[in-house]
Design a protein around this motif. Structure first.
Motif, PDB file in Angstrom:
ATOM      1  N   SER A 179     -27.575  -3.235   4.214  1.00  0.00           N
ATOM      2  CA  SER A 179     -28.716  -2.331   4.382  1.00  0.00           C
ATOM      3  C   SER A 179     -28.282  -0.889   4.608  1.00  0.00           C
ATOM      4  CB  SER A 179     -29.579  -2.795   5.560  1.00  0.00           C
ATOM      5  OG  SER A 179     -30.168  -4.038   5.274  1.00  0.00           O
ATOM      6  N   GLY A 180     -26.996  -0.629   4.489  1.00  0.00           N
ATOM      7  CA  GLY A 180     -26.500   0.724   4.636  1.00  0.00           C
ATOM      8  C   GLY A 180     -25.052   0.717   5.040  1.00  0.00           C
ATOM      9  N   PHE A 181     -24.487   1.903   5.198  1.00  0.00           N
ATOM     10  CA  PHE A 181     -23.114   1.996   5.656  1.00  0.00           C
ATOM     11  C   PHE A 181     -22.976   3.168   6.608  1.00  0.00           C
ATOM     12  CE2 PHE A 181     -23.195   4.427   1.689  1.00  0.00           C
ATOM     13  CZ  PHE A 181     -22.608   5.617   2.074  1.00  0.00           C
ATOM     14  N   LEU A 182     -21.965   3.068   7.463  1.00  0.00           N
ATOM     15  CA  LEU A 182     -21.667   4.107   8.439  1.00  0.00           C
ATOM     16  C   LEU A 182     -20.190   4.461   8.353  1.00  0.00           C
ATOM     17  CD1 LEU A 182     -23.419   2.700  11.638  1.00  0.00           C
ATOM     18  CD2 LEU A 182     -24.204   4.644  10.287  1.00  0.00           C
ATOM     19  N   LEU A 183     -19.877   5.720   8.606  1.00  0.00           N
ATOM     20  CA  LEU A 183     -18.485   6.097   8.737  1.00  0.00           C
ATOM     21  C   LEU A 183     -17.952   5.571  10.065  1.00  0.00           C
ATOM     22  CD1 LEU A 183     -18.542   9.781   7.451  1.00  0.00           C
ATOM     23  CD2 LEU A 183     -18.031   7.690   6.191  1.00  0.00           C
ATOM     24  N   LYS A 184     -16.700   5.184  10.069  1.00  0.00           N
ATOM     25  CA  LYS A 184     -16.115   4.635  11.291  1.00  0.00           C
ATOM     26  C   LYS A 184     -16.070   5.649  12.427  1.00  0.00           C
ATOM     27  CE  LYS A 184     -13.389   0.623  10.270  1.00  0.00           C
ATOM     28  NZ  LYS A 184     -12.090  -0.045  10.542  1.00  0.00           N
ATOM     29  N   ASN A 185     -16.057   6.925  12.086  1.00  0.00           N
ATOM     30  CA  ASN A 185     -16.013   7.949  13.130  1.00  0.00           C
ATOM     31  C   ASN A 185     -17.394   8.495  13.459  1.00  0.00           C
ATOM     32  OD1 ASN A 185     -16.550   9.398  10.839  1.00  0.00           O
ATOM     33  ND2 ASN A 185     -14.920  10.916  11.113  1.00  0.00           N
ATOM     34  N   THR A 186     -18.439   7.721  13.119  1.00  0.00           N
ATOM     35  CA  THR A 186     -19.803   8.155  13.409  1.00  0.00           C
ATOM     36  C   THR A 186     -20.011   8.298  14.917  1.00  0.00           C
ATOM     37  OG1 THR A 186     -22.131   7.696  12.901  1.00  0.00           O
ATOM     38  CG2 THR A 186     -20.796   5.848  13.601  1.00  0.00           C
ATOM     39  N   ARG A 187     -20.905   9.181  15.306  1.00  0.00           N
ATOM     40  CA  ARG A 187     -21.175   9.389  16.727  1.00  0.00           C
ATOM     41  C   ARG A 187     -21.950   8.194  17.296  1.00  0.00           C
ATOM     42  NH1 ARG A 187     -24.080  15.130  16.643  1.00  0.00           N
ATOM     43  NH2 ARG A 187     -25.107  14.036  14.927  1.00  0.00           N
ATOM     44  N   PRO A 188     -21.758   7.888  18.565  1.00  0.00           N
ATOM     45  CA  PRO A 188     -22.425   6.724  19.164  1.00  0.00           C
ATOM     46  C   PRO A 188     -23.940   6.722  18.976  1.00  0.00           C
ATOM     47  CG  PRO A 188     -20.733   7.528  20.636  1.00  0.00           C
ATOM     48  CD  PRO A 188     -20.808   8.523  19.511  1.00  0.00           C
ATOM     49  N   GLU A 189     -24.585   7.887  19.128  1.00  0.00           N
ATOM     50  CA  GLU A 189     -26.043   7.923  18.989  1.00  0.00           C
ATOM     51  C   GLU A 189     -26.473   7.611  17.557  1.00  0.00           C
ATOM     52  OE1 GLU A 189     -24.611  12.313  19.199  1.00  0.00           O
ATOM     53  OE2 GLU A 189     -24.127  10.355  20.091  1.00  0.00           O
ATOM     54  N   GLU A 190     -25.650   7.993  16.568  1.00  0.00           N
ATOM     55  CA  GLU A 190     -25.966   7.672  15.175  1.00  0.00           C
ATOM     56  C   GLU A 190     -25.787   6.183  14.914  1.00  0.00           C
ATOM     57  OE1 GLU A 190     -23.269  10.238  13.141  1.00  0.00           O
ATOM     58  OE2 GLU A 190     -24.641  11.949  13.135  1.00  0.00           O
ATOM     59  N   LEU A 191     -24.773   5.602  15.522  1.00  0.00           N
ATOM     60  CA  LEU A 191     -24.552   4.161  15.409  1.00  0.00           C
ATOM     61  C   LEU A 191     -25.745   3.397  15.969  1.00  0.00           C
ATOM     62  CD1 LEU A 191     -22.734   1.614  14.987  1.00  0.00           C
ATOM     63  CD2 LEU A 191     -21.870   2.027  17.299  1.00  0.00           C
ATOM     64  N   LEU A 192     -26.197   3.779  17.153  1.00  0.00           N
ATOM     65  CA  LEU A 192     -27.312   3.092  17.801  1.00  0.00           C
ATOM     66  C   LEU A 192     -28.597   3.226  16.973  1.00  0.00           C
ATOM     67  CD1 LEU A 192     -26.592   4.223  21.465  1.00  0.00           C
ATOM     68  CD2 LEU A 192     -26.106   1.983  20.449  1.00  0.00           C
ATOM     69  N   THR A 193     -28.841   4.418  16.459  1.00  0.00           N
ATOM     70  CA  THR A 193     -30.029   4.629  15.628  1.00  0.00           C
ATOM     71  C   THR A 193     -29.973   3.765  14.372  1.00  0.00           C
ATOM     72  OG1 THR A 193     -30.331   6.890  16.404  1.00  0.00           O
ATOM     73  CG2 THR A 193     -31.336   6.335  14.292  1.00  0.00           C
ATOM     74  N   ALA A 194     -28.790   3.696  13.759  1.00  0.00           N
ATOM     75  CA  ALA A 194     -28.634   2.904  12.539  1.00  0.00           C
ATOM     76  C   ALA A 194     -28.892   1.423  12.794  1.00  0.00           C
ATOM     77  CB  ALA A 194     -27.239   3.111  11.963  1.00  0.00           C
ATOM     78  N   ILE A 195     -28.365   0.915  13.893  1.00  0.00           N
ATOM     79  CA  ILE A 195     -28.571  -0.501  14.222  1.00  0.00           C
ATOM     80  C   ILE A 195     -30.052  -0.789  14.423  1.00  0.00           C
ATOM     81  CG2 ILE A 195     -28.185  -2.263  15.990  1.00  0.00           C
ATOM     82  CD1 ILE A 195     -25.396  -1.018  16.397  1.00  0.00           C
ATOM     83  N   ARG A 196     -30.725   0.059  15.160  1.00  0.00           N
ATOM     84  CA  ARG A 196     -32.159  -0.151  15.399  1.00  0.00           C
ATOM     85  C   ARG A 196     -32.957  -0.028  14.102  1.00  0.00           C
ATOM     86  NH1 ARG A 196     -30.918   3.381  20.311  1.00  0.00           N
ATOM     87  NH2 ARG A 196     -30.799   1.893  22.050  1.00  0.00           N
ATOM     88  N   THR A 197     -32.528   0.867  13.234  1.00  0.00           N
ATOM     89  CA  THR A 197     -33.238   1.074  11.969  1.00  0.00           C
ATOM     90  C   THR A 197     -33.161  -0.156  11.078  1.00  0.00           C
ATOM     91  OG1 THR A 197     -32.858   3.461  12.016  1.00  0.00           O
ATOM     92  CG2 THR A 197     -33.346   2.483   9.868  1.00  0.00           C
ATOM     93  N   VAL A 198     -31.966  -0.694  10.890  1.00  0.00           N
ATOM     94  CA  VAL A 198     -31.837  -1.861  10.004  1.00  0.00           C
ATOM     95  C   VAL A 198     -32.427  -3.113  10.642  1.00  0.00           C
ATOM     96  CG1 VAL A 198     -29.841  -0.931   8.784  1.00  0.00           C
ATOM     97  CG2 VAL A 198     -29.496  -2.417  10.752  1.00  0.00           C
TER      98      VAL A 198
END
Length: 220
Positions: free
Chosen positions: A100-119
């Motif tokens: 459902s998407g991809f993230l860079l490994k060096n993504t910021r924690p808040e972006e990671l959390l938002t992405a998880i909630r989004t998917v």
């Protein structure tokens, strides 16, 4: 409701870091950790997480094959690919496999959390425009011919739904599609929902990929 997350990465320190970020949130929980793709498949089958954070480069069964198998056996589970570069072959292959998407490994924690909630809510993380850029960059990997299965699925759509799908495949947002086709944005959203249902697709990203693979639109 707590979002249950499985972390798959062959680096123990990264798994620990991701888990610490998740456990600090009241609505997120780490339910398992896998150090390779085979373990990710096994744990996803056993635990049925809401979201899997999936590294692509792991020993043995890689993250792409693991994603493909998890999507097949756990249709309610969403996968977020973890990659080093945002427009590489791994991101492309991950989306093709059903992520459902991809993230860079060096993504910021808040972006990671938002992405998880989004998917977890059933939405895609990567924008249609990024998906289109991936498709255009890796278009040699697209099939040369339309398969019978895709022909059959495409025939399920009305003329208007095909128009909407073309615009989705072109990377337009609902608001932009509404302006282009002179429709209400709510109407576009309804059309998109029916398109996903009729084509048996998980999200907007898969709709973009389908539009290309079915040759409804062609890379520029």
């Amino acid at each position: 409701m707590t979002i249950r997350v499985l972390i798959a990465d062959d680096e123990a320190l990264l798994r620990m870091a991701f888990s610490m970020v998740l456990e600090a949130q009241p609505d997120l929980a780490t339910v398992g950790e896998a150090e390779n793709g085979a373990d990710a498949i096994r744990l996803a089958t056993d635990l049925r997480p809401d979201v899997v954070l999936m590294d692509v480069r792991m020993p043995g069964t890689d993250g792409i094959e693991a994603t493909r198998e998890i999507i097949r056996t756990c249709p309610r589970t969403r996968v977020l690919i973890l990659t080093t570069f945002d427009l590489d072959e791994y991101a492309f292959a991950g989306l093709k496999a059903g992520a459902s998407g991809f993230l860079l490994k060096n993504t910021r924690p808040e972006e990671l959390l938002t992405a998880i909630r989004t998917v977890a809510a059933g939405n895609a993380v990567v924008s249609p425009r990024i998906t289109r850029r991936l498709l255009e960059r890796f278009r040699p990997h697209l099939p040369d011919a339309v398969t019978t299965a895709r022909d059959e699925r495409l025939s399920r759509l009305s003329a208007r739904e095909r128009e909407v799908l073309v615009q989705v495949g072109s990377g337009l947002s609902n608001a932009e599609i509404a302006a282009t086709l002179h429709l209400a944005e709510a109407t576009v959203k309804s059309h998109l929902g029916r398109i996903l249902h009729k084509l048996e697709l998980r999200d907007r990203i898969q709709a973009v990929i389908f539009a290309y693979e079915s040759r409804l639109i062609r890379p520029a």
